[in-house]
Design an enzyme around this catalytic site. Structure first.
Site, PDB file in Angstrom:
ATOM      1  N   TRP A   1       2.163   1.278  -2.466  1.00  0.00           N
ATOM      2  CA  TRP A   1       2.322   2.587  -1.839  1.00  0.00           C
ATOM      3  C   TRP A   1       3.074   2.521  -0.518  1.00  0.00           C
ATOM      4  O   TRP A   1       3.878   3.409  -0.205  1.00  0.00           O
ATOM      5  CB  TRP A   1       0.966   3.265  -1.691  1.00  0.00           C
TER       6      TRP A   1
ATOM      7  N   ASP B   1      -1.343   6.043   6.689  1.00  0.00           N
ATOM      8  CA  ASP B   1      -1.705   6.621   5.396  1.00  0.00           C
ATOM      9  C   ASP B   1      -3.084   6.074   5.040  1.00  0.00           C
ATOM     10  O   ASP B   1      -3.223   4.917   4.657  1.00  0.00           O
ATOM     11  CB  ASP B   1      -0.665   6.231   4.347  1.00  0.00           C
TER      12      ASP B   1
ATOM     13  N   LYS C   1      -9.396  10.546  -3.652  1.00  0.00           N
ATOM     14  CA  LYS C   1     -10.107   9.267  -3.614  1.00  0.00           C
ATOM     15  C   LYS C   1     -11.519   9.486  -3.071  1.00  0.00           C
ATOM     16  O   LYS C   1     -12.491   9.330  -3.785  1.00  0.00           O
ATOM     17  CB  LYS C   1      -9.374   8.248  -2.726  1.00  0.00           C
TER      18      LYS C   1
END
Length: 369
Positions: free
Chosen positions: A109, A179, A203
């Site tokens: 990511w 992030d 999440k």
């Protein structure tokens, strides 16, 4: 809701969308039929209603209480996932600055976040773990931060590889952007060391469709010209996160998760201790049976959120996943980019569920091959 359905939800180890607490599922089910005190389905309540404005205010109050968040930070509920933040952040902080942004490329990511940033200005990758298979994070002495950088960007938890920072990288005095999509609210953080944090919901916070942004208001004192209004954090702050039609249901679920964190768990200290216990439970099994299981990440950098491992032989791995599915476990297949096995231990997953998986892994190691 049948007993079978409840059990499957309780044993959902998916990397995302992640499992939600039973209380939150029940409250959401009720809200789909009729929101208490409103009498309408959550699916039909206007985002322009006073009730929804109050919900946004409640979310902000709960977040500020959980994080001890001062008024110098704004709270936003946006759309577009973390992927849109990959562009919005450099639009604000890099475009036209004449400076260089620094990024840590530590996994799947964080690698994706770099490409959009380069459209806005110069990017320096301080550390790249690809050559080592993204199996570890950088040590402190491997990083040389510039005091003149526009900002430092990193991903706190790499879900694909199961890597997590257990310290805060960067240089105080240089803007720090993180992030936190897969570990936000999973443990305490020193919020004032960060200038901008973003996290998509699916999440630890709720379902897909909403992205939470916490931004230091001082960042908005000098915004580059030419940013479309919908990509301007100021417009969303002014509109109280209702600049355009928001995902009302997803935001409602986030509100229920925050209330669960405060009332049922008792805050982030307790959530962090529970998450560490869950992770140690599985890593203990992996380390106890090295002839069967191989952890992906260096032990120092192991994630509390995503336990990624392989079995020593491909045929064992296929058998493991098949038997796990038969036993009621869901979501254990590793990310398509890496393969293997991934057990995601997000906030909503109980310690009892993790202990059941640990027992399954022990039984498989002893008798399943």
């Amino acid at each position: 809701m049948s007993a079978t359905t409840v059990d499957r939800n309780a044993l959902n180890f998916s990397g995302g969308p992640g499992v939600l607490p039973a209380r939150v599922l029940a409250e959401t089910q009720q809200a789909i039929a009729s929101v208490p005190g409103v009498g309408l389905s959550i699916l039909g309540i206007s985002h322009r209603s006073d009730w929804f404005a109050g919900l946004i205010e409640q979310i902000e109050r709960d977040l500020r209480a959980l994080l001890d968040l001062p008024d110098s930070y704004g709270v936003l509920l946006l759309q577009g996932g973390a992927t849109l933040q990959f562009s919005m952040v450099p639009m604000l902080l890099l475009r036209g600055s004449g400076r260089t942004a620094e990024y840590l490329r530590t996994g799947y990511w964080s690698a994706k976040s770099i490409v959009p940033a380069r459209l806005e200005g110069e990017v320096r990758v301080l550390w790249d773990g690809e050559a080592q298979g993204f199996r570890r994070l950088p040590m402190v002495d491997e990083l040389e931060y510039s005091p003149e950088a526009a900002y430092l960007h990193y991903v706190s938890n790499e879900t694909v590889e199961g890597l997590q920072f257990h310290c805060v990288p960067g240089r105080d005095g240089v803007r720090r952007v993180c992030d936190m999509s897969s570990d936000f609210l999973s443990r305490p953080i020193d919020i004032e060391r960060f200038d901008l944090i973003y996290a998509h919901a699916q999440k630890n916070l709720g379902p897909a469709g909403v992205t939470l942004v916490i931004i230091r208001r001082a960042l908005l004192e000098q915004v580059p010209p030419g940013i479309p209004e919908i990509l301007d954090y100021r417009a969303h702050l002014q509109a109280r996160s209702v600049y355009n039609t928001p995902p009302v249901l997803a935001i409602y679920v986030v509100s229920r998760v925050l209330r669960w964190l405060r009332e049922d768990i008792g805050g982030l200290e307790r959530m962090g201790a529970l998450n560490r216990c869950k992770a140690e439970c599985l890593y203990g099994v992996i380390d106890c049976y090295p002839d069967i299981y191989e952890g992906w990440a260096r032990p120092l950098d192991r994630s509390w959120m995503n336990v990624v491992f392989r079995l020593k032989r491909p045929e064992w791995e296929a058998e493991f996943l098949d038997r796990a599915e038969q036993a009621g476990f869901s979501g254990l297949k590793g990310h398509r980019a890496l393969g293997g096995v991934r057990a995601s231990l997000y906030n909503g997953l109980s310690l009892q569920a993790v202990e059941r998986l640990a027992k399954f892994m022990i039984d498989f190691a002893r008798h399943g091959i």
